[in-house]
Design an enzyme around this catalytic site. Structure first.
Site, PDB file in Angstrom:
ATOM      1  N   SER A  29       0.794  -1.233   0.000  1.00 46.22           N
ATOM      2  CA  SER A  29       0.000   0.000   0.000  1.00 46.22           C
ATOM      3  C   SER A  29       0.828   1.286   0.000  1.00 46.22           C
ATOM      4  CB  SER A  29      -0.956   0.019   1.198  1.00 46.22           C
ATOM      5  OG  SER A  29      -0.235   0.185   2.412  1.00 46.22           O
ATOM      6  N   LYS A  62       0.468   4.786   6.876  1.00 42.19           N
ATOM      7  CA  LYS A  62      -0.190   5.533   5.793  1.00 42.19           C
ATOM      8  C   LYS A  62       0.324   6.970   5.788  1.00 42.19           C
ATOM      9  CE  LYS A  62      -2.999   2.051   4.915  1.00 42.19           C
ATOM     10  NZ  LYS A  62      -2.780   1.195   3.708  1.00 42.19           N
TER      11      LYS A  62
END
Length: 270
Positions: free
Chosen positions: A70, A139
């Protein structure tokens, strides 16, 4: 022989025991203190080192690893990263563009992903901050409390508080556009498909590999959903462990990680 001819204080490390016999004395360290055996010194040093490692983990630095694709291309699967915990102490808070590690806010991870190390030795290393722990995600911060995040402009870019953000510095090159995965599924470039206001005390986070990231955009409440809390999909600031500041393993990927200037023109929320 006179008394002056005798040596009342032997200096050769022996003691007179009478009848001309002399015996060895115990070796003394500086200032006459008895020296510890090597194994005891080593044990004490090990305990001190472990204590310092626990302190570092609790207050300063902790190691984590990248579990998925990701955050590619910058952070790849199994990369080891270091997180600076004191980044947001005092009045400091996460800023747009920061890469942060945070505790799973609302079941984003599967049970297997949240499990962490399974062997006893790895568990011990995890407790002192020398091995990555489970139950965390990595993230990039896109929006902070009060920000309005929309997707997308005519060039497929995210907009924050009405300003388009050029994320080409870190986004995966093969991404169709800056649109999140959930938006791309409905519309290849997701224009005008995302419009959220970040609640105070929360963050809107996304992965750099927008085509393969289970981030805030994926976990938001769906339109018309009932019994869905308004903070779903956002990350509480209190869940943030710290800011990623270095990629340390493998050595071929070693890099210092800093905040990009992509968000420099984004104004504060009204």
């Amino acid at each position: 022989m006179t008394s002056e001819d005798r040596d009342p204080h032997p200096t050769n490390g022996t003691t007179d025991t009478g009848a001309g016999a002399r015996s060895s004395t115990i070796s003394l360290g500086p200032k006459g203190k008895r020296q510890l055996p090597i194994w005891q010194e080593s044990l004490i040093l090990l305990v001190i080192a472990l204590g310092l490692a626990v302190l570092l983990k609790a207050f300063f630095i902790q190691a984590f690893y990248i579990p998925s694709e990701s955050m590619e291309p910058g952070l790849q699967v199994n990369d080891r990263i270091l997180v600076q915990k004191l980044s947001y102490w005092g009045n400091g808070t996460p800023q747009r563009g920061d890469i942060v590690v945070f505790g799973d806010p609302d079941g984003w991870l599967s049970a297997e992903e949240a499990a962490g190390p399974t062997s006893g030795f790895a568990n011990l290393l995890a407790k002192v901050g020398l091995y990555p722990t489970g139950g965390h995600l990595v993230k990039r911060v896109i929006g902070v409390g009060g920000d309005v995040v929309t997707c997308c402009d005519k060039q497929g870019r995210l907009k924050v508080n009405g300003v388009a953000v050029d994320e080409s510095q870190y986004l995966a090159k093969d991404a169709q556009c800056a649109a999140p995965l959930s938006v791309q599924a409905a519309n290849p470039c997701g224009r005008k498909a995302l419009h959220v206001t970040v609640p105070k005390g929360y963050l809107f986070v996304m992965g750099d590999n927008r085509g393969d990231s289970g981030d805030s955009s994926v976990h938001l409440c769906t339109p018309g959903a009932t019994d869905c809390p308004p903070t779903r999909g956002f990350v509480p600031v209190d869940n943030v462990v710290g800011k990623v500041f270095a990629l340390v393993w493998p050595l071929s990927h070693f890099d210092k990680i800093s905040r990009p200037d992509a968000f420099k023109d984004v104004p504060d929320p009204k």
